[in-house]
Design a protein around this motif. Structure first.
Motif, PDB file in Angstrom:
ATOM      1  N   GLU A 166      38.885  45.975  37.381  1.00  0.00           N
ATOM      2  CA  GLU A 166      39.871  45.452  38.620  1.00  0.00           C
ATOM      3  C   GLU A 166      40.797  44.796  37.750  1.00  0.00           C
ATOM      4  O   GLU A 166      40.151  43.407  36.918  1.00  0.00           O
ATOM      5  N   PRO A 167      41.426  44.205  38.464  1.00  0.00           N
ATOM      6  CA  PRO A 167      42.497  42.834  39.198  1.00  0.00           C
ATOM      7  C   PRO A 167      41.320  41.869  39.101  1.00  0.00           C
ATOM      8  O   PRO A 167      40.586  41.845  39.896  1.00  0.00           O
ATOM      9  N   MET A 168      41.223  40.967  38.346  1.00  0.00           N
ATOM     10  CA  MET A 168      40.458  39.717  38.566  1.00  0.00           C
ATOM     11  C   MET A 168      41.418  38.502  38.453  1.00  0.00           C
ATOM     12  O   MET A 168      43.010  38.126  37.893  1.00  0.00           O
ATOM     13  N   ASP A 169      41.038  36.891  39.408  1.00  0.00           N
ATOM     14  CA  ASP A 169      41.367  36.101  38.911  1.00  0.00           C
ATOM     15  C   ASP A 169      40.316  34.514  39.735  1.00  0.00           C
ATOM     16  O   ASP A 169      40.143  34.487  40.833  1.00  0.00           O
ATOM     17  N   LEU A 170      39.730  33.858  37.952  1.00  0.00           N
ATOM     18  CA  LEU A 170      38.415  33.790  38.385  1.00  0.00           C
ATOM     19  C   LEU A 170      38.436  32.088  38.020  1.00  0.00           C
ATOM     20  O   LEU A 170      39.538  31.919  37.140  1.00  0.00           O
ATOM     21  N   TRP A 171      38.231  31.134  38.492  1.00  0.00           N
ATOM     22  CA  TRP A 171      37.726  29.684  38.446  1.00  0.00           C
ATOM     23  C   TRP A 171      36.580  29.468  37.969  1.00  0.00           C
ATOM     24  O   TRP A 171      35.193  30.130  39.020  1.00  0.00           O
ATOM     25  N   THR A 172      35.679  29.048  37.375  1.00  0.00           N
ATOM     26  CA  THR A 172      34.861  28.107  37.380  1.00  0.00           C
ATOM     27  C   THR A 172      35.337  26.736  36.792  1.00  0.00           C
ATOM     28  O   THR A 172      35.625  26.408  35.747  1.00  0.00           O
ATOM     29  N   GLY A 173      34.233  25.542  37.055  1.00  0.00           N
ATOM     30  CA  GLY A 173      34.192  24.740  36.787  1.00  0.00           C
ATOM     31  C   GLY A 173      34.152  24.069  35.412  1.00  0.00           C
ATOM     32  O   GLY A 173      34.061  23.476  34.293  1.00  0.00           O
ATOM     33  N   VAL A 174      32.699  25.149  34.880  1.00  0.00           N
ATOM     34  CA  VAL A 174      31.540  24.857  34.135  1.00  0.00           C
ATOM     35  C   VAL A 174      31.237  25.915  33.688  1.00  0.00           C
ATOM     36  O   VAL A 174      30.073  26.693  34.478  1.00  0.00           O
ATOM     37  N   GLY A 175      31.141  26.738  32.516  1.00  0.00           N
ATOM     38  CA  GLY A 175      30.893  27.633  32.389  1.00  0.00           C
ATOM     39  C   GLY A 175      31.292  28.645  31.328  1.00  0.00           C
ATOM     40  O   GLY A 175      32.063  28.328  30.894  1.00  0.00           O
ATOM     41  N   ASP A 176      30.949  29.611  30.663  1.00  0.00           N
ATOM     42  CA  ASP A 176      30.870  30.915  29.730  1.00  0.00           C
ATOM     43  C   ASP A 176      31.917  32.142  30.811  1.00  0.00           C
ATOM     44  O   ASP A 176      30.340  32.348  31.568  1.00  0.00           O
ATOM     45  N   TYR A 177      32.234  32.775  29.764  1.00  0.00           N
ATOM     46  CA  TYR A 177      32.814  33.809  30.147  1.00  0.00           C
ATOM     47  C   TYR A 177      33.183  35.403  29.012  1.00  0.00           C
ATOM     48  O   TYR A 177      33.076  34.435  27.521  1.00  0.00           O
ATOM     49  N   TYR A 178      31.993  36.160  29.832  1.00  0.00           N
ATOM     50  CA  TYR A 178      31.916  36.903  27.966  1.00  0.00           C
ATOM     51  C   TYR A 178      32.463  39.038  28.442  1.00  0.00           C
ATOM     52  O   TYR A 178      32.309  39.088  29.778  1.00  0.00           O
ATOM     53  N   PHE A 179      33.312  39.269  28.149  1.00  0.00           N
ATOM     54  CA  PHE A 179      34.042  40.106  28.863  1.00  0.00           C
ATOM     55  C   PHE A 179      34.254  41.441  27.202  1.00  0.00           C
ATOM     56  O   PHE A 179      34.343  40.807  26.087  1.00  0.00           O
ATOM     57  N   ASP A 180      33.366  42.488  27.664  1.00  0.00           N
ATOM     58  CA  ASP A 180      33.369  43.336  26.535  1.00  0.00           C
ATOM     59  C   ASP A 180      34.070  45.075  27.016  1.00  0.00           C
ATOM     60  O   ASP A 180      33.438  45.888  27.661  1.00  0.00           O
ATOM     61  N   PHE A 181      35.907  45.034  26.844  1.00  0.00           N
ATOM     62  CA  PHE A 181      36.286  45.877  27.378  1.00  0.00           C
ATOM     63  C   PHE A 181      35.974  47.068  26.311  1.00  0.00           C
ATOM     64  O   PHE A 181      36.591  48.158  27.284  1.00  0.00           O
ATOM     65  N   THR A 182      35.301  47.430  25.276  1.00  0.00           N
ATOM     66  CA  THR A 182      34.569  48.398  24.837  1.00  0.00           C
ATOM     67  C   THR A 182      34.087  48.789  25.378  1.00  0.00           C
ATOM     68  O   THR A 182      33.669  50.658  25.840  1.00  0.00           O
ATOM     69  N   LYS A 183      33.010  48.888  26.540  1.00  0.00           N
ATOM     70  CA  LYS A 183      32.392  49.193  27.652  1.00  0.00           C
ATOM     71  C   LYS A 183      32.978  49.716  28.657  1.00  0.00           C
ATOM     72  O   LYS A 183      32.291  49.762  30.122  1.00  0.00           O
ATOM     73  N   ALA A 184      33.936  49.112  29.090  1.00  0.00           N
ATOM     74  CA  ALA A 184      34.736  49.244  30.425  1.00  0.00           C
ATOM     75  C   ALA A 184      34.927  50.292  30.756  1.00  0.00           C
ATOM     76  O   ALA A 184      36.208  50.923  29.891  1.00  0.00           O
TER      77      ALA A 184
END
Length: 255
Positions: free
Chosen positions: A154-172
């Motif tokens: 779904e549409p996302m608007d994400l904010w993190t001060g310190v952190g990692d993001y991992y997106f696997d769109f092959t499974k979405a």
């Protein structure tokens, strides 16, 4: 789950006991010296919680976050030292720890980037934003992963001060529309895996760090990279991605 429930019980009992002692001190039932000791040392609870998060991050199937855990433990320890006059540091001085952002990005590059490349995969971390992938989400420190089988995009608007993001769109499960994804923060490591048949457009910015989208890389001090797949304009099922970090390592690959 059992260990997490046990931690909740322990912390809850300590907080209840602390509250009772403070009430007794307010009514002069116990000496003020005891309440003073409690007042100076209760942040040690946060140190314990932070260390647990830190340790769990390196233990399989235990969750946790090494960044959140270490930050909480360091911050609470400094508060305790400040309470005893060893340092000039209080609860309101959290922003003085901003150099930790540089430490985190450096440690992540040394300890985790090479490891993930060798294994060809990343450690799976559950994203705990009330299961609302389509909602706005903000967190100061944390690692987030979207890699479950058939997770709903779904549409996302994400904010993190310190952190990692991992997106696997092959499974979405990706709807037949233009889905907007915005990820911003101070320090972050962003990895995205795209299926071969998915059209997308990316606008990525990082003041310090590396940006690589498929075979294109950004150069310069303030790095910016714009990329659009060949059939993006005609496609109905596509992603529009905006990534903006002060210090970041951004990479998007097709698999």
């Amino acid at each position: 789950m059992k260990s997490r429930s046990l931690l909740t019980v322990i912390v809850s009992m300590i907080l209840i006991g602390l509250g009772i002692l403070l009430i007794l001190a307010n009514f002069d039932i116990i000496s003020m010296e005891i309440s003073t000791v409690i007042g100076k040392n209760w942040p040690l609870l946060l140190v314990v919680v932070g260390m647990k998060w830190f340790i769990d991050a390196f233990r399989s199937n235990r969750g946790g976050s090494w960044t959140a855990g270490s930050f909480l433990a360091i911050y609470a320890s400094l508060v305790v030292l400040g309470n005893y006059g060893v340092l000039d540091f209080g609860f309101g001085d959290v922003w003085e720890l901003w150099p930790l952002l540089l430490v985190y990005i450096g440690l992540h590059s040394l300890l985790f980037a090479k490891k993930s490349k060798k294994k060809g995969k990343r450690v799976k971390v559950t994203f705990d934003s009330d299961r609302g992938e389509g909602q706005n989400h903000k967190s100061f420190v944390g690692d987030h992963s979207f890699s479950e089988e058939n997770w709903n995009l779904e549409p996302m608007d994400l904010w993190t001060g310190v952190g990692d993001y991992y997106f696997d769109f092959t499974k979405a499960y990706i709807p037949d529309t233009n889905t907007s994804i915005q990820v911003r923060g101070w320090v972050g490591d962003i990895r995205m895996l795209m299926p071969q048949d998915l059209e997308f457009q990316v606008q990525a910015t990082a003041n310090v760090g590396d940006i690589k989208v498929l075979d294109q890389e950004a150069a310069g001090l303030r790095k910016e990279l714009s990329y659009k797949t060949q059939n993006y304009d005609e496609a109905t099922r596509k992603l529009t991605i905006n990534l903006d970090f002060q210090v970041g390592d951004i990479r998007i690959d097709r698999v």
